[in-house]
Design a protein around this motif. Structure first.
Motif, short mmCIF file in Angstrom:
data_model
loop_
_atom_site.label_atom_id
_atom_site.label_comp_id
_atom_site.label_asym_id
_atom_site.label_seq_id
_atom_site.Cartn_x
_atom_site.Cartn_y
_atom_site.Cartn_z
N ARG A 110 0.87 -1.18 0.00
CA ARG A 110 0.00 0.00 0.00
C ARG A 110 0.90 1.23 0.00
O ARG A 110 1.57 1.52 0.99
CB ARG A 110 -0.89 0.00 1.23
CG ARG A 110 -1.64 1.30 1.50
CD ARG A 110 -2.74 1.56 0.54
NE ARG A 110 -3.82 0.59 0.59
CZ ARG A 110 -4.82 0.56 -0.26
NH1 ARG A 110 -4.88 1.43 -1.25
NH2 ARG A 110 -5.76 -0.34 -0.14
N GLY B 1 -8.97 -1.89 7.94
CA GLY B 1 -8.94 -2.75 6.77
C GLY B 1 -8.60 -1.97 5.51
O GLY B 1 -8.37 -0.76 5.53
N GLU B 2 -8.59 -2.65 4.42
CA GLU B 2 -8.23 -2.05 3.16
C GLU B 2 -9.36 -1.19 2.64
O GLU B 2 -10.53 -1.46 2.87
CB GLU B 2 -7.93 -3.14 2.14
CG GLU B 2 -6.78 -4.06 2.52
CD GLU B 2 -5.46 -3.31 2.54
OE1 GLU B 2 -4.52 -3.79 3.20
OE2 GLU B 2 -5.37 -2.24 1.92
N SER B 3 -9.00 -0.16 1.86
CA SER B 3 -10.04 0.67 1.26
C SER B 3 -10.52 0.06 -0.05
O SER B 3 -11.53 0.48 -0.58
CB SER B 3 -9.51 2.07 0.99
OG SER B 3 -8.44 2.02 0.07
N GLN B 38 -10.07 -12.54 -2.99
CA GLN B 38 -9.12 -11.69 -2.28
C GLN B 38 -9.66 -11.38 -0.89
O GLN B 38 -10.66 -10.66 -0.75
CB GLN B 38 -8.84 -10.39 -3.04
CG GLN B 38 -7.75 -9.55 -2.39
CD GLN B 38 -7.40 -8.32 -3.22
OE1 GLN B 38 -8.21 -7.83 -3.99
NE2 GLN B 38 -6.19 -7.82 -3.04
N GLU B 39 -9.00 -11.91 0.10
CA GLU B 39 -9.36 -11.61 1.48
C GLU B 39 -8.66 -10.33 1.92
O GLU B 39 -7.64 -9.94 1.35
CB GLU B 39 -8.95 -12.78 2.37
CG GLU B 39 -9.73 -14.06 2.05
CD GLU B 39 -9.23 -15.26 2.83
OE1 GLU B 39 -9.85 -15.60 3.84
OE2 GLU B 39 -8.22 -15.85 2.42
N SER B 40 -9.21 -9.71 2.93
CA SER B 40 -8.69 -8.43 3.41
C SER B 40 -7.21 -8.55 3.77
O SER B 40 -6.81 -9.45 4.51
CB SER B 40 -9.50 -7.98 4.62
OG SER B 40 -9.03 -6.75 5.10
N GLY B 41 -6.40 -7.66 3.22
CA GLY B 41 -4.99 -7.63 3.55
C GLY B 41 -4.14 -8.64 2.80
O GLY B 41 -2.95 -8.79 3.08
N SER B 85 -16.06 -15.06 3.03
CA SER B 85 -16.13 -13.59 2.97
C SER B 85 -14.88 -13.04 2.32
O SER B 85 -13.76 -13.28 2.78
CB SER B 85 -16.25 -13.00 4.38
OG SER B 85 -17.50 -13.28 4.94
N ALA B 86 -15.07 -12.31 1.24
CA ALA B 86 -13.92 -11.80 0.48
C ALA B 86 -14.45 -10.97 -0.69
O ALA B 86 -15.65 -10.87 -0.90
CB ALA B 86 -13.07 -12.94 -0.05
N ARG B 107 -17.99 -7.88 -3.57
CA ARG B 107 -17.71 -8.22 -2.17
C ARG B 107 -18.81 -9.16 -1.67
O ARG B 107 -20.00 -8.85 -1.75
CB ARG B 107 -17.68 -6.97 -1.29
CG ARG B 107 -17.40 -7.28 0.17
CD ARG B 107 -17.30 -6.03 1.01
NE ARG B 107 -16.19 -5.18 0.63
CZ ARG B 107 -14.91 -5.42 0.93
NH1 ARG B 107 -14.59 -6.48 1.63
NH2 ARG B 107 -13.97 -4.58 0.55
N SER B 109 -20.43 -10.92 1.53
CA SER B 109 -20.48 -10.91 3.00
C SER B 109 -21.45 -11.98 3.46
O SER B 109 -22.45 -12.27 2.79
CB SER B 109 -20.90 -9.53 3.52
OG SER B 109 -22.20 -9.22 3.11
#
Lengths: 114, 112
Positions: A110, B1-3, B38-41, B85-86, B107, B109
């Motif tokens: 990032r 978390g990611e934007s 793609q999971e968060s991070g 969840s991803a 996304r 959920s």
């Protein structure tokens, strides 16, 4: 397991700085890629390399350059960082041939340019 | 978390139900399609692929359907779990193995 690592998870740079993003893969893959990921735009290809010292422009190469001196390492260079280069940068690798075009991605860097 | 994903379409599914994520592709010359998760991070992770000479392919709990007539691709996840969840991306390949175009993502959920 294939492992693709990127040198930094988070990076903050100033406008005009030269920025290096490093990517290393451990599976002897011939092909390596740099993408940037922005909200609502998916992944956009910046550059890719299909062999050592070989490179090809992707869809958005402006403002970037790359270096591939060794097979396992692919570097993305921002010659003079600008605020519109604030983004998530993803590196990927893939082998040549085989039945699948599966790419293996790193965790991302990032980058924030202030 | 990611934007990443702030402006993404969102699909909300009850845990245990089946999920269907849709994707429209643009190029009739596309010969290969991939779904990534793609999971968060984390970076995107390959789920399943399908070639244009097929209309269905099944993996473990996932099925990809391809309708070339309307240029539509879907990913079906059976018995959706919290770990599903991803953000899910479809990608199409046009000719060269390096020319892979990614969609903007959906996304997913999960409601407990």
């Amino acid at each position: 397991d294939v492992k693709v690592t990127q040198s930094s998870r988070y990076l903050v740079k100033r406008t005009g700085e030269k920025v290096f993003l490093e990517c290393v893969q451990d599976m002897d893959h011939e092909n390596m890629f740099w993408y940037r990921q922005d909200p609502g735009l998916g992944l956009r290809l910046i550059y890719f390399s299909y062999d050592v010292k070989m490179k090809e422009k992707g869809d958005i190469p402006e403002g970037y350059s790359v270096s591939r001196e060794k097979k396992e390492r692919f570097s993305l260079i921002l010659e003079s960082a600008s605020t519109n280069q604030t983004s998530m940068y993803l590196c990927a690798s893939r082998s040549t041939g085989g039945p699948s075009y599966e790419q293996y991605f790193g965790p991302g860097t990032r980058l924030t340019v202030t | 978390g990611e934007s990443v994903g702030l402006h993404l379409p969102t699909l909300s599914v009850q845990e245990g139900d089946n999920s269907i994520i849709n994707c429209a592709y643009s190029n009739s010359a596309s010969d290969y399609f991939i779904w990534y998760k793609q999971e968060s991070g984390k970076g995107p992770q390959f789920i399943i692929d399908i070639r244009s000479n097929m209309d269905k392919r099944q993996g473990q709990r996932v099925t990809v359907l391809l309708n070339k007539t309307v240029k539509h691709l879907s990913l079906q996840i059976a018995a959706t779990q919290p770990g599903d969840s991803a953000v899910y991306f479809c990608a199409e390949n046009i000719g060269s193995a390096s020319k892979i175009i990614f969609g903007s993502g959906t996304r997913l959920s999960i409601r407990p």
